[in-house]
Design a protein around this motif. Structure first.
Motif, PDB file in Angstrom:
ATOM      1  N   HIS A   1      -7.853  72.489  73.579  1.00 31.74           N
ATOM      2  CA  HIS A   1      -6.490  72.591  74.170  1.00 31.74           C
ATOM      3  C   HIS A   1      -5.570  72.762  73.037  1.00 31.74           C
ATOM      4  N   THR A   2      -4.737  73.316  72.721  1.00 27.02           N
ATOM      5  CA  THR A   2      -3.639  73.770  71.646  1.00 27.02           C
ATOM      6  C   THR A   2      -2.551  73.126  71.371  1.00 27.02           C
ATOM      7  N   LYS A   3      -1.910  73.305  69.982  1.00 23.97           N
ATOM      8  CA  LYS A   3      -0.688  72.641  69.590  1.00 23.97           C
ATOM      9  C   LYS A   3       0.250  73.914  69.434  1.00 23.97           C
ATOM     10  N   LEU A   4       1.129  74.206  69.069  1.00 27.22           N
ATOM     11  CA  LEU A   4       1.936  75.816  68.340  1.00 27.22           C
ATOM     12  C   LEU A   4       3.190  75.349  67.701  1.00 27.22           C
ATOM     13  N   TYR A   5       2.923  75.003  66.816  1.00 29.07           N
ATOM     14  CA  TYR A   5       4.306  75.308  65.508  1.00 29.07           C
ATOM     15  C   TYR A   5       4.809  75.780  64.979  1.00 29.07           C
ATOM     16  N   ILE A   6       6.446  75.835  64.790  1.00 32.81           N
ATOM     17  CA  ILE A   6       5.965  77.039  63.287  1.00 32.81           C
ATOM     18  C   ILE A   6       7.406  76.049  62.838  1.00 32.81           C
ATOM     19  N   MET A   7       7.135  76.831  61.331  1.00 28.96           N
ATOM     20  CA  MET A   7       8.134  76.238  60.125  1.00 28.96           C
ATOM     21  C   MET A   7       8.246  76.998  59.227  1.00 28.96           C
ATOM     22  N   ARG A   8       9.894  76.848  58.661  1.00 26.19           N
ATOM     23  CA  ARG A   8      10.410  77.834  57.926  1.00 26.19           C
ATOM     24  C   ARG A   8       9.594  77.712  56.711  1.00 26.19           C
ATOM     25  N   ASN A   9       9.715  77.848  56.000  1.00 25.35           N
ATOM     26  CA  ASN A   9       8.706  78.156  54.355  1.00 25.35           C
ATOM     27  C   ASN A   9       9.218  77.421  53.883  1.00 25.35           C
ATOM     28  N   ASP A  10      11.163  77.446  53.688  1.00 27.69           N
ATOM     29  CA  ASP A  10      11.653  76.340  52.280  1.00 27.69           C
ATOM     30  C   ASP A  10      12.260  74.561  53.570  1.00 27.69           C
ATOM     31  N   VAL A  11      11.941  74.991  55.079  1.00 30.02           N
ATOM     32  CA  VAL A  11      11.775  73.254  55.837  1.00 30.02           C
ATOM     33  C   VAL A  11      10.656  72.744  55.663  1.00 30.02           C
ATOM     34  N   GLU A  12      10.242  71.390  55.196  1.00 33.57           N
ATOM     35  CA  GLU A  12       9.273  70.896  55.362  1.00 33.57           C
ATOM     36  C   GLU A  12       9.311  69.977  57.443  1.00 33.57           C
ATOM     37  N   ASP A  13       9.708  70.968  58.072  1.00 35.90           N
ATOM     38  CA  ASP A  13       9.828  70.266  59.577  1.00 35.90           C
ATOM     39  C   ASP A  13       9.153  71.344  60.677  1.00 35.90           C
ATOM     40  N   LEU A  14       8.362  70.647  61.192  1.00 38.46           N
ATOM     41  CA  LEU A  14       7.450  71.302  61.949  1.00 38.46           C
ATOM     42  C   LEU A  14       8.138  71.538  63.616  1.00 38.46           C
ATOM     43  N   ASN A  15       8.127  73.053  64.436  1.00 36.71           N
ATOM     44  CA  ASN A  15       8.333  72.901  65.525  1.00 36.71           C
ATOM     45  C   ASN A  15       7.887  73.068  66.393  1.00 36.71           C
TER      46      ASN A  15
END
Length: 107
Positions: free
Chosen positions: A36-50
């Motif tokens: 089972h997976t979870k997929l997150y995206i993050m902008r390189n200059d902001v430490e915030d997983l979405n």
């Protein structure tokens, strides 16, 4: 003592021609013999997983798990799947910046 939860295998992939990374976490389920997976995206200059997806599950074995995860991310990237989430994140950041500006000017 605090208890931990094993989130399984995690890897990140930098998306070409963008300032974003995708993180994928895979956790093995003995009941279904799948990951089972979870997929997150993050902008390189902001430490915030979405979180963008937590519904995908697939069959794999531990020896090829990371390659299978990267293949899945590559397939999604090639189809333009992440464009919506990048645009959404950029819009959220603009809204946040505008809100900060309004609050600062109100004082």
């Amino acid at each position: 003592m605090l208890r931990y939860e094993n989130e399984g295998t995690t890897l990140s992939v930098k998306l070409p021609r963008t300032d974003y990374k995708v993180y994928m976490m895979a956790n093995y389920s003995k009941e279904t013999d799948t990951y089972h997976t979870k997929l997150y995206i993050m902008r390189n200059d902001v430490e915030d997983l979405n979180l963008i997806d937590d519904e995908y599950e697939f069959k794999s074995n531990f020896a090829t798990l990371k390659q299978d995860m990267v293949a899945y991310i590559t397939e999604k990237f090639d189809k333009g799947y992440f464009n919506y989430f990048i645009d959404r994140y950029e819009y959220q950041q603009k809204c946040f910046d505008k809100g900060v500006e309004v609050i600062e000017n109100a004082n």
